[in-house]
Design an enzyme around this catalytic site. Structure first.
Site, PDB file in Angstrom:
ATOM      1  N   HIS A 189       0.835  -1.209   0.000  1.00  0.00           N
ATOM      2  CA  HIS A 189       0.000   0.000   0.000  1.00  0.00           C
ATOM      3  C   HIS A 189       0.866   1.254   0.000  1.00  0.00           C
ATOM      4  O   HIS A 189       0.660   2.167  -0.822  1.00  0.00           O
ATOM      5  CB  HIS A 189      -0.918  -0.028   1.224  1.00  0.00           C
ATOM      6  N   GLU A 190       1.827   1.311   0.900  1.00  0.00           N
ATOM      7  CA  GLU A 190       2.659   2.510   1.021  1.00  0.00           C
ATOM      8  C   GLU A 190       3.580   2.678  -0.189  1.00  0.00           C
ATOM      9  O   GLU A 190       3.785   3.799  -0.672  1.00  0.00           O
ATOM     10  CB  GLU A 190       3.480   2.453   2.304  1.00  0.00           C
TER      11      GLU A 190
ATOM     12  N   HIS B  65       1.688   4.231  -3.007  1.00  0.00           N
ATOM     13  CA  HIS B  65       1.677   5.697  -2.891  1.00  0.00           C
ATOM     14  C   HIS B  65       2.973   6.294  -3.440  1.00  0.00           C
ATOM     15  O   HIS B  65       2.960   7.207  -4.276  1.00  0.00           O
ATOM     16  CB  HIS B  65       1.534   6.106  -1.424  1.00  0.00           C
TER      17      HIS B  65
ATOM     18  N   ASP C 281      -7.333   7.861   2.482  1.00  0.00           N
ATOM     19  CA  ASP C 281      -6.878   8.248   1.144  1.00  0.00           C
ATOM     20  C   ASP C 281      -8.062   8.655   0.265  1.00  0.00           C
ATOM     21  O   ASP C 281      -8.002   9.660  -0.463  1.00  0.00           O
ATOM     22  CB  ASP C 281      -6.127   7.093   0.481  1.00  0.00           C
TER      23      ASP C 281
END
Length: 283
Positions: free
Chosen positions: A63-64, A67, A139
């Protein structure tokens, strides 16, 4: 490290840094204390006591990195300062962007870049795991808020044009029709959908890099901006393929020379009386 910080933020940063230096029995504040203090001010203190399963840690890492990968792929996006799977505050992981200097104006392309960056985590989850989690809640809220401001306050909607469509006060009702409200919702959804498609396309096109960096992040837990740049540079390095060297045996050389000699004897108008040319090997 501190663009956009207010005076109160800077005071909190120095107080936190002083506390960290005292705990480490240092007589002066160092760069390490300032870095950790800035993260505490922006995202809260570390929560290493929070028990995260390996499966959840893997999802958080992808997930990070999703980003970060989208942020690094869009020209108008701010530089990535740090990516981490260590819990801070209410967040299970963080990806922090820091502008190079204070800015007072934001362009439409920069707002679109922020929305795409916010959608990068959800896109990475869907691509890698074929499923999505609740981790993208904030988000989606951030992307929706930016899109609604673009439509209702900044006049950045091609369909609705240069109008202001927001509440005048906390207790005021909307001063536009229900039909216009439906158009606003449609424009907001169109902007967020476009941001998600852009994030998805970036993560899909760079899936190999996404996997490599996310697996590395699970081991080291935190990656700063410089290390992320080095990891992304590895993507552009071509892989050198070493072909085995073919050595011609002495027997093969004598056979080739004999064939060339026979060809010269049977050819008409041959002008070479020197040593025969070696045969050309097909590749």
């Amino acid at each position: 490290m501190t663009p956009g910080f207010t005076g109160a933020d800077l005071a909190n940063l120095l107080n936190e840094a002083a506390i960290l230096a005292a705990r480490n029995k240092k007589v002066a504040i160092g760069r390490q204390e300032l870095d950790e203090a800035s993260l505490r001010v922006m995202a809260g203190p570390e929560k290493r006591s929070r028990m995260i399963t390996p499966e959840e840690k893997s999802i958080i890492a992808y997930h990070e990195v999703g980003h970060a990968l989208v942020m690094k792929s869009i020209a108008k996006s701010d530089p990535v300062h740090k990516v981490s799977v260590i819990s801070r505050g209410q967040a299970l992981g963080i990806t922090i962007q820091l502008p190079l200097k204070d800015r007072y104006l934001t362009s439409k392309s920069e707002l679109m870049a922020r929305m795409a960056a916010a959608m990068g985590g959800r896109a990475a989850e869907e691509i890698i795991f074929g499923d999505v989690t609740t981790g993208a809640k904030q988000d989606i809220e951030q992307a929706t808020s930016i899109a609604r401001q673009m439509v209702c306050e900044f006049g950045m909607s091609e369909r609705l044009g240069l109008v202001t469509l927001h509440r005048r006060g906390e207790g005021d009702s909307l001063f536009f029709s229900e039909l216009t409200a439906a158009d606003v919702d449609g424009e907001v959804k169109a902007l967020t959908d476009a941001a998600y498609r852009q994030a998805y396309d970036i993560c899909q096109a760079r899936r190999t890099t996404l996997v490599r960096i996310a697996e590395h992040l699970q081991v080291v837990e935190t990656i700063d901006g410089d290390e992320l740049d080095r990891l992304l540079l590895d993507e552009a390095v071509p892989v050198a393929v070493m072909l085995p060297r073919v050595e011609e045996s002495a027997v093969a050389g004598r056979i080739a020379a004999a064939e060339a000699h026979d060809w010269e004897d049977t050819s008409v108008g041959s002008a070479g009386d020197g040593e025969p040319e070696p045969p050309i090997a097909a590749s």
